[in-house]
Design a protein around this motif. Structure first.
Motif, PDB file in Angstrom:
ATOM      1  N   TRP A  41     -10.468   0.561   2.756  1.00  0.00           N
ATOM      2  CA  TRP A  41      -9.048   0.276   2.515  1.00  0.00           C
ATOM      3  C   TRP A  41      -8.337   1.497   1.934  1.00  0.00           C
ATOM      4  O   TRP A  41      -7.200   1.812   2.337  1.00  0.00           O
ATOM      5  N   ALA A  42      -8.983   2.177   0.995  1.00  0.00           N
ATOM      6  CA  ALA A  42      -8.380   3.374   0.398  1.00  0.00           C
ATOM      7  C   ALA A  42      -8.158   4.457   1.446  1.00  0.00           C
ATOM      8  O   ALA A  42      -7.101   5.109   1.479  1.00  0.00           O
ATOM      9  N   ASP A  43      -9.127   4.666   2.322  1.00  0.00           N
ATOM     10  CA  ASP A  43      -8.985   5.681   3.369  1.00  0.00           C
ATOM     11  C   ASP A  43      -7.850   5.342   4.336  1.00  0.00           C
ATOM     12  O   ASP A  43      -7.090   6.215   4.761  1.00  0.00           O
ATOM     13  N   GLU A  44      -7.722   4.076   4.671  1.00  0.00           N
ATOM     14  CA  GLU A  44      -6.701   3.643   5.626  1.00  0.00           C
ATOM     15  C   GLU A  44      -5.286   3.740   5.056  1.00  0.00           C
ATOM     16  O   GLU A  44      -4.313   3.865   5.818  1.00  0.00           O
ATOM     17  N   ASN A  45      -5.175   3.710   3.732  1.00  0.00           N
ATOM     18  CA  ASN A  45      -3.855   3.610   3.112  1.00  0.00           C
ATOM     19  C   ASN A  45      -3.494   4.788   2.209  1.00  0.00           C
ATOM     20  O   ASN A  45      -2.542   4.695   1.425  1.00  0.00           O
ATOM     21  N   ASP A  46      -4.230   5.898   2.324  1.00  0.00           N
ATOM     22  CA  ASP A  46      -3.930   7.091   1.526  1.00  0.00           C
ATOM     23  C   ASP A  46      -3.892   6.767   0.033  1.00  0.00           C
ATOM     24  O   ASP A  46      -2.948   7.087  -0.685  1.00  0.00           O
ATOM     25  N   VAL A  47      -4.938   6.087  -0.412  1.00  0.00           N
ATOM     26  CA  VAL A  47      -5.080   5.717  -1.817  1.00  0.00           C
ATOM     27  C   VAL A  47      -6.312   6.413  -2.374  1.00  0.00           C
ATOM     28  O   VAL A  47      -7.360   6.474  -1.714  1.00  0.00           O
ATOM     29  N   VAL A  48      -6.211   6.950  -3.573  1.00  0.00           N
ATOM     30  CA  VAL A  48      -7.329   7.644  -4.217  1.00  0.00           C
ATOM     31  C   VAL A  48      -8.249   6.610  -4.867  1.00  0.00           C
ATOM     32  O   VAL A  48      -7.816   5.822  -5.716  1.00  0.00           O
ATOM     33  N   LEU A  49      -9.508   6.622  -4.475  1.00  0.00           N
ATOM     34  CA  LEU A  49     -10.498   5.684  -5.004  1.00  0.00           C
ATOM     35  C   LEU A  49     -11.172   6.293  -6.232  1.00  0.00           C
ATOM     36  O   LEU A  49     -11.792   7.353  -6.145  1.00  0.00           O
ATOM     37  N   ILE A  50     -11.048   5.593  -7.361  1.00  0.00           N
ATOM     38  CA  ILE A  50     -11.550   6.099  -8.646  1.00  0.00           C
ATOM     39  C   ILE A  50     -12.638   5.171  -9.156  1.00  0.00           C
ATOM     40  O   ILE A  50     -12.400   3.969  -9.335  1.00  0.00           O
ATOM     41  N   PHE A  51     -13.807   5.721  -9.417  1.00  0.00           N
ATOM     42  CA  PHE A  51     -14.881   4.942 -10.038  1.00  0.00           C
ATOM     43  C   PHE A  51     -14.994   5.339 -11.504  1.00  0.00           C
ATOM     44  O   PHE A  51     -15.195   6.516 -11.834  1.00  0.00           O
ATOM     45  N   ASP A  52     -14.871   4.369 -12.373  1.00  0.00           N
ATOM     46  CA  ASP A  52     -15.086   4.569 -13.804  1.00  0.00           C
ATOM     47  C   ASP A  52     -16.565   4.303 -14.078  1.00  0.00           C
ATOM     48  O   ASP A  52     -17.001   3.160 -14.156  1.00  0.00           O
ATOM     49  N   GLU A  53     -17.328   5.383 -14.222  1.00  0.00           N
ATOM     50  CA  GLU A  53     -18.758   5.275 -14.523  1.00  0.00           C
ATOM     51  C   GLU A  53     -19.052   5.799 -15.925  1.00  0.00           C
ATOM     52  O   GLU A  53     -20.147   6.290 -16.213  1.00  0.00           O
ATOM     53  N   ILE A  54     -18.066   5.665 -16.797  1.00  0.00           N
ATOM     54  CA  ILE A  54     -18.247   6.099 -18.180  1.00  0.00           C
ATOM     55  C   ILE A  54     -19.384   5.340 -18.840  1.00  0.00           C
ATOM     56  O   ILE A  54     -20.193   5.921 -19.569  1.00  0.00           O
ATOM     57  N   TYR A  55     -19.473   4.046 -18.557  1.00  0.00           N
ATOM     58  CA  TYR A  55     -20.518   3.199 -19.126  1.00  0.00           C
ATOM     59  C   TYR A  55     -21.764   3.191 -18.230  1.00  0.00           C
ATOM     60  O   TYR A  55     -22.890   3.341 -18.684  1.00  0.00           O
ATOM     61  N   SER A  56     -21.545   3.014 -16.933  1.00  0.00           N
ATOM     62  CA  SER A  56     -22.668   2.792 -16.009  1.00  0.00           C
ATOM     63  C   SER A  56     -23.331   4.067 -15.522  1.00  0.00           C
ATOM     64  O   SER A  56     -24.393   4.018 -14.903  1.00  0.00           O
ATOM     65  N   GLY A  57     -22.728   5.221 -15.793  1.00  0.00           N
ATOM     66  CA  GLY A  57     -23.267   6.473 -15.286  1.00  0.00           C
ATOM     67  C   GLY A  57     -24.464   6.985 -16.047  1.00  0.00           C
ATOM     68  O   GLY A  57     -24.829   6.480 -17.109  1.00  0.00           O
ATOM     69  N   PHE A  58     -25.093   8.000 -15.478  1.00  0.00           N
ATOM     70  CA  PHE A  58     -26.243   8.679 -16.072  1.00  0.00           C
ATOM     71  C   PHE A  58     -27.408   7.732 -16.325  1.00  0.00           C
ATOM     72  O   PHE A  58     -27.895   7.580 -17.436  1.00  0.00           O
ATOM     73  N   ALA A  85       0.811  -1.218   0.000  1.00  0.00           N
ATOM     74  CA  ALA A  85       0.000   0.000   0.000  1.00  0.00           C
ATOM     75  C   ALA A  85       0.845   1.269   0.000  1.00  0.00           C
ATOM     76  O   ALA A  85       0.414   2.303  -0.527  1.00  0.00           O
ATOM     77  N   SER A  86       2.040   1.214   0.554  1.00  0.00           N
ATOM     78  CA  SER A  86       2.886   2.416   0.617  1.00  0.00           C
ATOM     79  C   SER A  86       3.345   2.871  -0.758  1.00  0.00           C
ATOM     80  O   SER A  86       3.839   3.993  -0.902  1.00  0.00           O
ATOM     81  N   ARG A  87       3.178   2.018  -1.772  1.00  0.00           N
ATOM     82  CA  ARG A  87       3.588   2.383  -3.134  1.00  0.00           C
ATOM     83  C   ARG A  87       2.396   2.518  -4.086  1.00  0.00           C
ATOM     84  O   ARG A  87       2.582   2.667  -5.292  1.00  0.00           O
ATOM     85  N   ILE A  88       1.175   2.455  -3.553  1.00  0.00           N
ATOM     86  CA  ILE A  88      -0.022   2.493  -4.394  1.00  0.00           C
ATOM     87  C   ILE A  88      -0.779   3.795  -4.168  1.00  0.00           C
ATOM     88  O   ILE A  88      -1.105   4.156  -3.033  1.00  0.00           O
ATOM     89  N   GLY A  89      -1.072   4.490  -5.265  1.00  0.00           N
ATOM     90  CA  GLY A  89      -1.780   5.764  -5.167  1.00  0.00           C
ATOM     91  C   GLY A  89      -3.178   5.746  -5.717  1.00  0.00           C
ATOM     92  O   GLY A  89      -3.989   6.620  -5.389  1.00  0.00           O
ATOM     93  N   ALA A  90      -3.505   4.779  -6.582  1.00  0.00           N
ATOM     94  CA  ALA A  90      -4.806   4.763  -7.252  1.00  0.00           C
ATOM     95  C   ALA A  90      -5.449   3.390  -7.166  1.00  0.00           C
ATOM     96  O   ALA A  90      -4.773   2.361  -7.352  1.00  0.00           O
ATOM     97  N   LEU A  91      -6.738   3.376  -6.887  1.00  0.00           N
ATOM     98  CA  LEU A  91      -7.548   2.156  -6.924  1.00  0.00           C
ATOM     99  C   LEU A  91      -8.677   2.413  -7.911  1.00  0.00           C
ATOM    100  O   LEU A  91      -9.575   3.196  -7.643  1.00  0.00           O
ATOM    101  N   LEU A  92      -8.589   1.769  -9.069  1.00  0.00           N
ATOM    102  CA  LEU A  92      -9.469   2.059 -10.201  1.00  0.00           C
ATOM    103  C   LEU A  92     -10.416   0.893 -10.465  1.00  0.00           C
ATOM    104  O   LEU A  92      -9.968  -0.259 -10.574  1.00  0.00           O
ATOM    105  N   LEU A  93     -11.693   1.195 -10.594  1.00  0.00           N
ATOM    106  CA  LEU A  93     -12.652   0.120 -10.866  1.00  0.00           C
ATOM    107  C   LEU A  93     -13.936   0.653 -11.464  1.00  0.00           C
ATOM    108  O   LEU A  93     -14.264   1.842 -11.349  1.00  0.00           O
TER     109      LEU A  93
END
Length: 442
Positions: A237-254, A206-214
């Motif tokens: 997990w992202a909050d505990e480890n200073d990781v940015v949580l990214i949601f890809d809602e390009i398809y599922s959004g709107f 986790a100390s080397r991970i900045g992005a969590l993409l899904l």
């Protein structure tokens, strides 16, 4: 009026155009075969007409873009009106008021609506660009290059987006040019998979991970809906480890899944959200929207942006997006999609075929998984069905790494009669296969 059963698809004009396209376009782009493709000439609502005058029902929404319907009148009117005044501006130097309005409305519909304060936006042209902006933002915010992604995810095909790509067939040819910063996890399908996910997360550096993409619901990966609790585990997990949580809602959004955004099914929200496709309903525009705390890690522009593009905030795209966002903000749209989705799932579940392994999805983002007896993915059957359905006046696609999930992502206001027709034709073809009448490339 429903399409008549057709026997000469593609027609002569589409065949002629395919030959000409093959001559002038890279042969890696458009798939050409005896029964593929047709050439679109016009579209309206849930229907498409090809260059030979044939009419089809489109259950793809043209890759999910035309959720509100093809050439939806309010979007068309916004495009025509704006193009008569200004077709291009200088998006990161001398922008238009429309750019301000799009960014404001995206904030209102995401982070402000979720009670997280103002959301800040970087506009782009295509979905993969929004993902790459998100990955850049995560790196700037954390200083950590590592990227977590999920198997069978699809985030676009730019080099940056491939860092989060889960399809080996897309990433593999270019692996030697990609940074070795990826950590791939299994996308959970059942509640018991969540324990595996926790174990995998705990083993990561986790100390080397900045992005969590899904994707909150996987799209091209096969319309896979994860169990409840999945997003909560990732958020914690992202909050505990200073990781940015990214949601890809390009398809599922709107409203595609029966909620304005798919993450709202679980009530868990990201630090950054990527949107596109239905954002304008037909114009190339996308966005990465993030909470102020993360987005403000970017330095203030000294006159030259670190990330920009020539067409950023194009006024025509922004005009269409403003109108589309206004429509999508109406809760009735999500309710209509949820109702339509229940009706379609009920019809699909009534199809009786030994090839059907599972019907799954949410709203109007539904997949029918085909497998041969014994469990082998039936991508061969699905591929042939696409051509057979085209002959019967239906445009559809198949998802999944094996191409064995028939995808249903129609425009939101497709009629019940059109859905009944589509399911009837598919049922007949599956029955033909069962009786050995469907021609397959074995």
């Amino acid at each position: 009026m429903l399409p008549e059963l057709k026997t000469a698809i593609p027609g002569p004009r589409s065949v002629e155009l395919a030959a000409e396209l093959r001559k002038y376009e890279s042969h890696n782009v458009t798939y050409v075969a005896e029964d593929w493709p047709i050439f679109w000439e016009r579209a309206e609502g849930s229907c498409v007409w090809d260059a030979d005058g044939n009419r089809y029902i489109d259950v793809t929404s043209a890759f999910g873009v035309a959720g509100l319907g093809h050439t939806h009148a309010p979007l068309r009117e916004a495009m025509v009106e704006q193009s008569g005044k200004l077709m291009h501006a200088m998006g990161d130097v001398h922008p238009t008021e429309l750019k301000v309005e799009v960014c404001k409305r995206l904030s209102e519909l995401t982070f402000e609506r979720w009670g997280k304060g103002v959301g800040k936006t970087v506009l782009a042209n295509s979905g993969f660009e929004a993902v790459e902006i998100a990955l850049k933002t995560a790196f700037i915010a954390t200083g950590k290059p590592g990227v977590i992604h999920f198997r069978n995810a699809y985030h676009g095909l730019g080099y940056g987006a491939l860092l989060g790509g889960g399809f080996d067939k897309f990433r593999g040819p270019f692996d030697s040019q990609l940074a070795d910063v990826r950590h791939e996890l299994d996308f959970p399908k059942e509640e018991r998979d969540l324990d595996v996910l926790r174990d995998q997360l705990n083993q990561l550096p986790a100390s080397r991970i900045g992005a969590l993409l899904l994707e909150p619901i996987q799209g091209r990966g096969g319309k896979v809906v994860p169990p409840m609790g999945f997003l909560k585990i990732l958020r914690e997990w992202a909050d505990e480890n200073d990781v940015v949580l990214i949601f890809d809602e390009i398809y599922s959004g709107f409203n595609r899944t029966g909620r304005l955004f798919a993450c709202e099914w679980e009530g868990v929200f990201p630090d950054l959200i990527c949107v596109g496709k239905a954002l304008s309903g037909g114009y190339p525009i996308s966005a990465c929207v993030g909470i102020t705390e993360v987005m403000d890690k970017w330095p203030v522009s000294p006159g030259e942006a670190l990330h920009t593009s020539t067409f950023l905030g194009n006024p025509v795209g922004c005009a269409m997006a403003v109108k589309a966002l206004e429509i999508h903000a109406n809760p009735r749209v999500a309710a209509d999609v949820e109702r339509q989705g229940r009706e379609l799932v009920a019809m699909l579940e009534e199809m009786d075929s030994p090839l059907i392994h599972e019907v799954r999805g949410r709203g109007l983002m539904i997949g029918v998984e085909l497998r041969h007896p014994g469990g082998r993915p039936a991508g061969d059957v699905a591929g042939k069905l696409l051509g057979q359905m085209l002959e019967r006046g239906v445009v559809m696609l198949a998802d999944g790494p094996d191409g064995n999930i028939l995808a249903f992502t129609p425009p939101f206001y497709i009629t019940l009669g059109e859905l009944v027709y589509v399911v009837q034709q598919l049922t007949e073809l599956l029955r033909d296969h069962e009786h050995g009448a469907l021609r397959l490339p074995y």
